[in-house]
Design an enzyme around this catalytic site. Structure first.
Site, short mmCIF file in Angstrom:
data_model
loop_
_atom_site.label_atom_id
_atom_site.label_comp_id
_atom_site.label_asym_id
_atom_site.label_seq_id
_atom_site.Cartn_x
_atom_site.Cartn_y
_atom_site.Cartn_z
N GLU A 101 7.46 37.11 13.75
CA GLU A 101 8.45 36.44 13.61
C GLU A 101 9.71 37.83 13.53
OE1 GLU A 101 8.66 32.19 12.16
OE2 GLU A 101 8.66 33.56 10.45
N GLY B 197 16.45 32.06 12.53
CA GLY B 197 17.87 31.02 12.27
C GLY B 197 19.03 31.72 12.88
N SER C 92 13.96 31.24 16.29
CA SER C 92 14.98 30.45 17.02
C SER C 92 14.12 30.04 18.38
CB SER C 92 16.02 31.39 17.62
OG SER C 92 16.97 31.72 16.36
N GLU D 213 11.40 35.62 4.66
CA GLU D 213 12.27 35.31 3.49
C GLU D 213 11.67 35.41 2.00
OE1 GLU D 213 12.99 31.25 4.97
OE2 GLU D 213 14.24 32.21 6.73
N GLY E 60 11.40 26.89 12.87
CA GLY E 60 12.25 26.66 11.43
C GLY E 60 12.98 25.36 11.96
N GLY E 61 14.15 25.74 11.97
CA GLY E 61 15.60 24.54 12.22
C GLY E 61 14.94 23.57 13.39
N HIS F 50 6.18 35.32 4.50
CA HIS F 50 7.19 34.87 5.38
C HIS F 50 8.34 35.91 5.04
CE1 HIS F 50 10.72 32.94 7.13
NE2 HIS F 50 10.04 32.32 7.85
N ASN G 229 7.85 24.93 10.01
CA ASN G 229 8.09 25.72 8.70
C ASN G 229 9.29 24.77 8.38
OD1 ASN G 229 8.73 26.69 6.28
ND2 ASN G 229 8.98 29.00 7.40
N TRP G 230 9.62 23.77 7.13
CA TRP G 230 10.44 23.07 6.93
C TRP G 230 11.53 24.00 5.86
CZ3 TRP G 230 8.51 17.52 6.16
CH2 TRP G 230 8.25 16.77 7.32
N LYS G 231 10.81 25.02 5.36
CA LYS G 231 11.58 25.90 4.38
C LYS G 231 12.24 24.89 3.03
CE LYS G 231 12.69 29.04 7.92
NZ LYS G 231 13.56 30.12 8.59
O1 LIG Z 1 11.46 31.46 9.89
C1 LIG Z 1 11.09 30.82 11.20
C2 LIG Z 1 9.76 29.92 10.85
O2 LIG Z 1 9.10 30.51 10.13
C3 LIG Z 1 11.74 30.49 12.24
O3 LIG Z 1 13.10 30.06 12.00
P1 LIG Z 1 14.09 29.31 12.97
O4 LIG Z 1 13.08 28.60 13.90
O5 LIG Z 1 14.86 28.42 12.26
O6 LIG Z 1 14.70 30.48 13.64
#
Ligand SMILES: O=C(CO)COP(=O)(O)O
Length: 259
Positions: free
Chosen positions: A167, A173, A213, A97, A234-235, A95, A9-11
């Site tokens: 999640e 994050g 994470s 967010e 994500g990251g 998600h 998930n590149w956001k």
């Molecule tokens: O929200 C996430 C994937 O959708 C997780 O993000 P991180 O891997 O950056 O913690």
């Protein structure tokens, strides 16, 4: 045994040019890899460029959201058919967010999951508790409510194809991942609820990922758990070599899962 799915998930990261150069570096690094399915979920603007680059590879294209109507006066939104036209196979729905920053409700998430299935997309339904909810001992109640609300009205055969990403919001994050034991326990709880509502076949087919994470050096702990079917990342999905190492570690660890 279910094949784990590792989804990036590149956001709100990567321009079209950056997305292209990621794929050019990433594909050779995972060529021939077995034991894990892979999906990349770039921003909407990069889907049309990334799709053709993935064609013929084992890496699937995903989107980060969709709208539940097929067309109409919904400024700024993206219809399911606009995604399928570009070869999108997976779509992240609900998600945290989207829920916390953009006010998405359980009811909207339910409508989006239904719309994804109507168009042959596989939803990656995100659920997870906030820190205060965990500390108040409400994890089970929150996750159960989110899952039940999102799946209302679905058929067992749809749930069997679904992906759920557990999640916990406090792990996203923050560098503070859940322990594999805690994550596995919630994934088992979700699977039990699915079994009760949709039957054993749906519960056995459904993939439940962990997200929050996840890194190359902790993915093996999650991927070894028989009830955790990969990760939503994500990251750690933004760098092609780093993400390739993460996927390889997941595939390797998943080989040791109980059949
Ligand atoms: O929200 C996430 C994937 O959708 C997780 O993000 P991180 O891997 O950056 O913690």
């Amino acid at each position: 045994m279910r094949t784990p799915l590792i989804a990036a998930n590149w956001k709100m990261h990567k321009t079209v040019a950056e997305a292209r150069s990621f794929v050019e570096a990433f594909l050779p690094a995972v060529r021939g890899l077995e034991g894990a399915d892979i999906a990349l979920c770039p921003p909407f603007t990069a889907l049309a460029a990334v799709g053709p680059l993935l064609a013929g590879s084992a890496v699937a294209l995903g989107a980060q959201d969709l709208y539940h109507e097929d067309r109409g006066a919904f400024t700024g939104e993206i219809a399911p058919g606009m995604l399928t036209e570009l070869g999108v196979r997976y779509v992240i729905v609900g998600h945290s967010e989207r829920r916390t920053l953009f006010g998405e409700t359980d009811e909207l998430v339910r409508a989006k999951v239904a719309a994804a299935f109507r168009h042959g997309l596989t939803p990656i339904l995100c659920v997870g508790e906030q820190l205060a909810e965990r500390e108040a001992g409400r994890t089970e109640a929150v996750v159960t409510r989110q899952v039940e609300a999102a799946l209302t009205g679905l058929e067992a055969a749809q749930v069997e194809r679904l992906v759920i990403a557990y999640e916990p919001v406090w792990a996203i994050g923050t560098g503070r991942a859940a322990t594999a034991a805690d994550a596995g326990a919630v994934c088992r709880l979700i699977r039990d609820r699915i079994r009760a509502a949709f039957g054993d076949r749906a519960a056995r087919g459904l993939r439940i990922q962990y997200g929050g994470s996840v890194k190359a050096d902790n993915i093996a702990d999650f991927a070894r758990d028989p009830d955790i079917d990969g990760a939503l990342v994500g990251g750690a999905s933004l760098d092609p070599q780093g993400f390739a190492a993460l996927v390889r570690a997941a595939a390797e660890a998943a080989r040791g899962r109980r059949a």
